[in-house]
Write an enzyme that holds these catalytic residues in place. Sequence first.
Site, PDB file in Angstrom:
ATOM      1  CG  HIS A 196      -1.838   1.079   1.323  1.00  0.00           C
ATOM      2  ND1 HIS A 196      -3.180   0.907   0.668  1.00  0.00           N
ATOM      3  CD2 HIS A 196      -1.805   2.478   1.883  1.00  0.00           C
ATOM      4  CE1 HIS A 196      -3.713   2.053   0.769  1.00  0.00           C
ATOM      5  NE2 HIS A 196      -3.231   2.861   1.617  1.00  0.00           N
ATOM      6  CG  ASP A 198      -1.135   5.677   2.800  1.00  0.00           C
ATOM      7  OD1 ASP A 198      -2.225   5.658   2.482  1.00  0.00           O
ATOM      8  OD2 ASP A 198      -0.549   4.735   3.792  1.00  0.00           O
ATOM      9  CG  MET A 200      -0.156  11.588   2.019  1.00  0.00           C
ATOM     10  SD  MET A 200       0.120  11.697   3.902  1.00  0.00           S
ATOM     11  CE  MET A 200      -0.159  10.154   4.515  1.00  0.00           C
ATOM     12  CG  HIS A 229      -5.303   6.156  -0.022  1.00  0.00           C
ATOM     13  ND1 HIS A 229      -5.112   6.080   1.293  1.00  0.00           N
ATOM     14  CD2 HIS A 229      -6.467   6.818  -0.429  1.00  0.00           C
ATOM     15  CE1 HIS A 229      -6.205   6.723   1.709  1.00  0.00           C
ATOM     16  NE2 HIS A 229      -6.735   7.388   0.552  1.00  0.00           N
ATOM     17  CG  MET A 231      -4.881  10.143   1.035  1.00  0.00           C
ATOM     18  SD  MET A 231      -4.323   9.990   2.636  1.00  0.00           S
ATOM     19  CE  MET A 231      -2.899   8.895   2.446  1.00  0.00           C
ATOM     20  CG  MET A 300      -9.575   7.454   4.782  1.00  0.00           C
ATOM     21  SD  MET A 300      -7.966   6.670   4.796  1.00  0.00           S
ATOM     22  CE  MET A 300      -7.005   7.359   6.024  1.00  0.00           C
ATOM     23  N   GLY A 308       0.026   6.309  12.463  1.00  0.00           N
ATOM     24  CA  GLY A 308       0.038   6.059  13.918  1.00  0.00           C
ATOM     25  C   GLY A 308      -1.265   6.966  14.650  1.00  0.00           C
ATOM     26  CG  ASP A 338      -5.640   3.372   5.096  1.00  0.00           C
ATOM     27  OD1 ASP A 338      -4.818   3.341   6.066  1.00  0.00           O
ATOM     28  OD2 ASP A 338      -5.164   4.084   3.991  1.00  0.00           O
ATOM     29  N   GLY A 340      -5.086   3.092  11.562  1.00  0.00           N
ATOM     30  CA  GLY A 340      -5.008   2.766  13.226  1.00  0.00           C
ATOM     31  C   GLY A 340      -5.373   1.107  13.142  1.00  0.00           C
ATOM     32  CB  SER A 361       1.903   2.624  13.307  1.00  0.00           C
ATOM     33  OG  SER A 361       2.231   3.850  12.576  1.00  0.00           O
TER      34      SER A 361
END
Length: 389
Positions: A196, A198, A200, A229, A231, A300, A308, A338, A340, A361
């Site tokens: 995955h 992320d 950004m 993903h 973002m 999300m 984290g 996605d 936590g 994390s």
Amino acid sequence: MNPFQVFVDGAAQGNPGPAGIGVVVCDGSGQVVATRSRSVATATNNEAEYLAVLEGLRLALDNGAEEVVLLSDSELVVQQLLGNYQVRSESLRRLWDAARALMQQFRRCEVRHIPRDQNAHANRLAQEAASAAREAADAGRTVNLQSAVVEPHRANALSQGGRSSVKIAPSILSADFRRLGEVVRELQVAGADWVHFDVMDGHFVPNISFGLPVIESLRSETSLPFDVHLMVTAPERYLEAFVKAGANIVAVHAEATYHLHRAVARLKELGVKAGVALNPATPPELVRPILPLLDVVLVMTVDPGFAGQRFLPFVLDKVRTLRQWIDERGLPVEITVDGGVTVTTAPECVRQGATVLVSASGIFQSGLPLTEAVNALRRAALAAQRTLA
């Protein structure tokens, strides 16, 4: 009930060299339920054989197998998995560890050696994938892994209301950026299903991570699907570039574009799996009209932008609603959670309907070796899934 049969084979053109794996999974009645042919940028023959074992076991889990017979024409791999031969190579030892860990996910897993002529289907798939890898290497390009994956019975199984085994998609946002190439190779050995990313932009979310060059540079390091993903604001501007860089699954945020249907349609035209991501406070109704067009809905479970963060339990209502809509219509749509996601929060996500667990994390900061971290998350998910049977 008879166990599933998992036929596996690997092939390398050179030792090491461009390689491929082939997998054929049959249910207890002997019916083929899934096949897979996947190219690998470079591997030895024995590494390719082990990669096929890993892929076959994951594919069996994904099709709901609880008891399997693993069938290979590699005497070395079979005897090593049975504990009769020592594993002296460091690279094979990592693959052996991952295979043994996956075998433990089944109620029963038997390993058998078979003659090559009884493994003809898997062998053909492996040879085709190795040839594709060779052609790609000769042309100086990366293999289109999405087109190399063949699962003809998968959509049919899901359309009948079945829920696939949970996939584990480690997010490299929490990985050591100094050694990302090693990390994605280790994730394949560890038994991850997807990698995955992320992405950004510092505008849609208050952080900047990485982009096209990182994905492109890592594509040749693993045959695992790249789950990207986005973002970013106005993601439709970058879809073709990310697919060209090596993305296999791309999710755009419903909140980030004025033309959600157009973005999804473009992803389908580009030949990749299309996903839509929803922030915690975004209602699921935004994707309901286009659910039949989607391969993935990414929910999300934290506010996006940083790894984290603490899991937001109220989002599980959205997961449950999406699961109900998808099941009512018999759609082959994955639900990804996605944010936590850990061994503590994953079980409830699965019980409410999630089929893909993204964890940053929870895997990379768990304090465990990657293989143990991935398998711990998978065990937690499978235990929860079995309560739904």
